[in-house]
Scaffold this motif. Structure first.
Motif, mmCIF file in Angstrom:
data_model
loop_
_atom_site.group_PDB
_atom_site.id
_atom_site.type_symbol
_atom_site.label_atom_id
_atom_site.label_comp_id
_atom_site.label_asym_id
_atom_site.label_seq_id
_atom_site.Cartn_x
_atom_site.Cartn_y
_atom_site.Cartn_z
ATOM 1 N N VAL A 126 -3.530 118.790 -65.491
ATOM 2 C CA VAL A 126 -3.175 117.896 -66.588
ATOM 3 C C VAL A 126 -1.787 118.257 -67.090
ATOM 4 O O VAL A 126 -1.420 119.440 -67.172
ATOM 5 N N LEU A 127 -0.998 117.231 -67.437
ATOM 6 C CA LEU A 127 0.304 117.434 -68.067
ATOM 7 C C LEU A 127 0.172 117.129 -69.554
ATOM 8 O O LEU A 127 -0.371 116.075 -69.927
ATOM 9 N N GLY A 128 0.639 118.043 -70.408
ATOM 10 C CA GLY A 128 0.561 117.844 -71.834
ATOM 11 C C GLY A 128 1.930 117.598 -72.425
ATOM 12 O O GLY A 128 2.899 118.298 -72.107
ATOM 13 N N TYR A 129 2.029 116.574 -73.309
ATOM 14 C CA TYR A 129 3.273 116.261 -73.996
ATOM 15 C C TYR A 129 3.037 116.362 -75.502
ATOM 16 O O TYR A 129 2.122 115.712 -76.036
ATOM 17 N N VAL A 130 3.840 117.166 -76.164
ATOM 18 C CA VAL A 130 3.681 117.337 -77.603
ATOM 19 C C VAL A 130 4.030 116.036 -78.308
ATOM 20 O O VAL A 130 4.681 115.139 -77.738
ATOM 21 N N ALA A 190 9.725 118.181 -69.641
ATOM 22 C CA ALA A 190 9.107 118.299 -70.962
ATOM 23 C C ALA A 190 7.614 118.565 -70.898
ATOM 24 O O ALA A 190 6.985 118.881 -71.918
ATOM 25 N N ALA A 191 7.016 118.445 -69.738
ATOM 26 C CA ALA A 191 5.560 118.576 -69.619
ATOM 27 C C ALA A 191 5.122 120.032 -69.669
ATOM 28 O O ALA A 191 5.816 120.926 -69.172
ATOM 29 N N GLU A 192 3.962 120.236 -70.270
ATOM 30 C CA GLU A 192 3.294 121.539 -70.226
ATOM 31 C C GLU A 192 2.137 121.402 -69.238
ATOM 32 O O GLU A 192 1.124 120.778 -69.539
ATOM 33 N N ARG A 193 2.305 121.955 -68.069
ATOM 34 C CA ARG A 193 1.315 121.809 -66.995
ATOM 35 C C ARG A 193 0.146 122.759 -67.248
ATOM 36 O O ARG A 193 0.327 123.926 -67.566
ATOM 37 N N ARG A 194 -1.050 122.223 -67.060
ATOM 38 C CA ARG A 194 -2.251 123.037 -67.282
ATOM 39 C C ARG A 194 -3.239 122.781 -66.140
ATOM 40 O O ARG A 194 -3.568 121.623 -65.851
ATOM 41 N N THR A 195 -3.667 123.864 -65.514
ATOM 42 C CA THR A 195 -4.661 123.772 -64.445
ATOM 43 C C THR A 195 -6.010 124.224 -64.988
ATOM 44 O O THR A 195 -6.142 125.330 -65.521
ATOM 45 N N LEU A 196 -6.999 123.328 -64.874
ATOM 46 C CA LEU A 196 -8.336 123.588 -65.421
ATOM 47 C C LEU A 196 -9.332 123.859 -64.304
ATOM 48 O O LEU A 196 -9.322 123.174 -63.265
ATOM 49 N N ALA A 197 -10.176 124.827 -64.516
ATOM 50 C CA ALA A 197 -11.278 125.086 -63.582
ATOM 51 C C ALA A 197 -12.437 124.142 -63.910
ATOM 52 O O ALA A 197 -12.494 123.534 -64.980
ATOM 53 N N ASP A 198 -13.362 124.028 -62.966
ATOM 54 C CA ASP A 198 -14.533 123.174 -63.172
ATOM 55 C C ASP A 198 -15.279 123.612 -64.439
ATOM 56 O O ASP A 198 -15.618 124.785 -64.611
ATOM 57 N N GLY A 199 -15.520 122.663 -65.369
ATOM 58 C CA GLY A 199 -16.240 122.954 -66.600
ATOM 59 C C GLY A 199 -15.375 123.441 -67.742
ATOM 60 O O GLY A 199 -15.870 123.634 -68.858
ATOM 61 N N GLU A 200 -14.079 123.619 -67.504
ATOM 62 C CA GLU A 200 -13.190 124.082 -68.572
ATOM 63 C C GLU A 200 -12.843 122.909 -69.496
ATOM 64 O O GLU A 200 -12.593 121.790 -69.044
ATOM 65 N N VAL A 201 -12.820 123.171 -70.797
ATOM 66 C CA VAL A 201 -12.583 122.124 -71.785
ATOM 67 C C VAL A 201 -11.087 121.961 -72.034
ATOM 68 O O VAL A 201 -10.373 122.934 -72.287
#
Length: 476
Positions: free
Chosen positions: A115-119, A27-38
């Motif tokens: 980060v894993l996002g859950y609605v 169920a997770a929406e995986r998101r990879t953030l770069a340094d400084g990304e909001v």
């Protein structure tokens, strides 16, 4: 797809079964953030509950035009530090989802971060189906609310100190400048008076001394004229100074100014000095001018001292310095001290005071209530955009003392009123306020003073009402 092994290492999910972990992973929406990304912005509508899998997040908030760091979340944090539970590092975003609101701050990646996002529906299903998650999440949520309140209280204290400093500096400017100016000028003025007195003493007889003394006495007892035209005063000064200079006076301007400000003209001066001989008149006018100048400088010094003392007393009363925190006090004194501290903001505001006479004193924490008055008055000024009518009203209602603070602004919409005391709720633009001012005021009134605070709609503007029990707990 995220492996269940990585999820099981997170304290929040430690007690989940393998099927539950598999469901969470899918169920997770995986998101990879770069340094400084909001990850999310302050004020943005909350849509996800976020779980920190790798890396670090810094949580910041714009407060009155400056960015403040609220906290940092690190996937590598394994134990409690500075009171922050270790579990609090690994998730964020639960509060706005629970309240149906917006994100309360901005989260930014520090270095590569996953980060894993859950609605929202998944988040609520997780809480209902997995009691172990709630057992970890709820204490963290309580800590975050308490921590935010402490930060806001500290921020309010700093703001109050800034208000004190700014208000005191502004109000001290005039009397301090008067003291500095008078101190600089009084020495030369005394020298001029001494020289004029010596010159006058060599040529004047007893009658001339009496004439001069009487003129000085009448002049100093004549009050300053009200509502004089400044141009008329300037013209009168010029005519008086020219006449005195033509008569032989060396420094007639202080005398001309004193006469013009009192509405006395050249005819008055001519009449008062008519008995003086031509050789006595110049030194008489110089002595009269020097005496008037020294008298005026002395009056400035005399009046500046009590004004400075009154301002210091006002600051002391506002902050309740050198007093026990809990004491008997007059609420009106706190209201007046608050107005003194906020005087710079009241330049375009009409203040209406409606204080009932003979109000009883109350027992409580005056410094904390002064923060309440400051918050309510400041909100009223914001609502009016700094211009309008501010009304302060006090009444005795049964066993409670009632304080009403009203403004002539646009008022508080009906759908907003039930939420104004909620933590983090604010109608101000992002960066203006934290949404904790009224919440802290509510706590100070209700929990510290066992009173009540609410809003009453009015045809024009809003009216905040605070009720404090008069019969508080007795002082020890």
């Amino acid at each position: 797809m995220t492996g269940t092994g990585a999820l099981r290492e997170i304290e929040l999910f430690a007690d989940l079964t393998d099927p539950q972990l598999s469901w969470l992973a899918s169920a997770a929406e995986r998101r990879t953030l770069a340094d400084g990304e909001v990850l999310f912005h302050d004020g943005e509508h909350a849509e996800f509950f976020h779980v920190l899998l790798e890396g670090e997040l810094v949580v910041t908030k714009q407060v009155d035009g400056r960015e403040e760091v609220l906290t940092r979340h690190s996937a590598g944090a394994g134990e409690e530090h500075d009171g922050k539970p270790a579990a609090a590092h690994r998730f964020t975003g639960e509060l706005p989802l629970l309240t149906g609101g917006d994100y309360l701050a901005t989260a930014t990646a520090v270095g590569p971060t996953v980060v894993l996002g859950y609605v929202k529906p998944v988040f609520f299903e997780l809480l209902m189906c997995c009691p172990g998650v709630a057992r970890v999440l709820l204490p963290v949520l309580a800590w975050r609310i308490t921590s935010s309140e402490i930060q806001a209280r500290n921020r309010a204290t700093v703001t109050a100190l800034g208000t004190l400093a700014a208000g005191l500096a502004h109000e001290l400017n005039n009397p301090a400048a008067a003291v500095a100016r008078a101190a600089e000028e009084i020495g030369p003025a005394v020298a001029r008076l001494t020289a004029a007195a010596e010159e006058f003493g060599t040529v004047a007889n007893g009658r001339a001394r009496s004439v001069l003394a009487e003129a000085f006495d009448v002049l100093t007892r004549t009050p300053l004229a009200a509502d004089l035209d400044p141009y008329a005063v300037a013209e009168a000064e010029d005519r008086l100074a020219d006449w005195a200079a033509d008569a032989g006076a060396i420094a007639p301007l202080p005398l001309a100014t004193a006469l013009a400000e009192r509405g006395l003209d050249r005819r008055w001066l001519t009449r008062r000095t008519a008995e003086l001989a031509p050789d006595v008149l110049p030194s008489a006018l110089d002595q009269l001018a020097a005496r008037v100048e020294v008298e005026a400088l002395t009056a400035q010094l005399t009046s500046a001292g009590p004004r400075i003392s009154a301002l210091v007393a006002g600051v002391r009363d506002y902050a309740n310095l050198d007093r026990a925190p809990r004491q008997e006090f007059a609420v009106v004194d706190g209201l007046e001290s608050t107005l003194t501290m906020l005087r710079r903001k009241l330049a375009r505001v009409r203040v209406v005071r409606d204080y009932a006479p003979d109000l009883p004193r109350v027992t409580g924490y005056p410094a904390e209530l002064n923060q309440v008055w400051t918050n309510l008055v400041d909100n009223a000024l914001d609502a009016m955009d700094g211009a309008g009518t501010l009304t302060l009203r006090t009444r005795l209602e049964g066993t409670c003392l009632s304080v009403e603070i009203g403004d002539s602004g646009p008022g508080i919409p009906a759908d907003v009123r039930p939420r104004i005391f909620e933590p983090f709720y604010t109608t101000k633009d992002v960066g203006r306020g934290t949404g904790l001012g009224l919440h802290l005021a509510h706590r100070i009134v209700t929990q510290r003073h066992h009173g009540s605070i609410g809003v009453r709609p009015t045809p024009g503007g809003a009216r905040m009402v605070v009720r404090i029990p008069v019969e508080g707990e007795p002082l020890a």
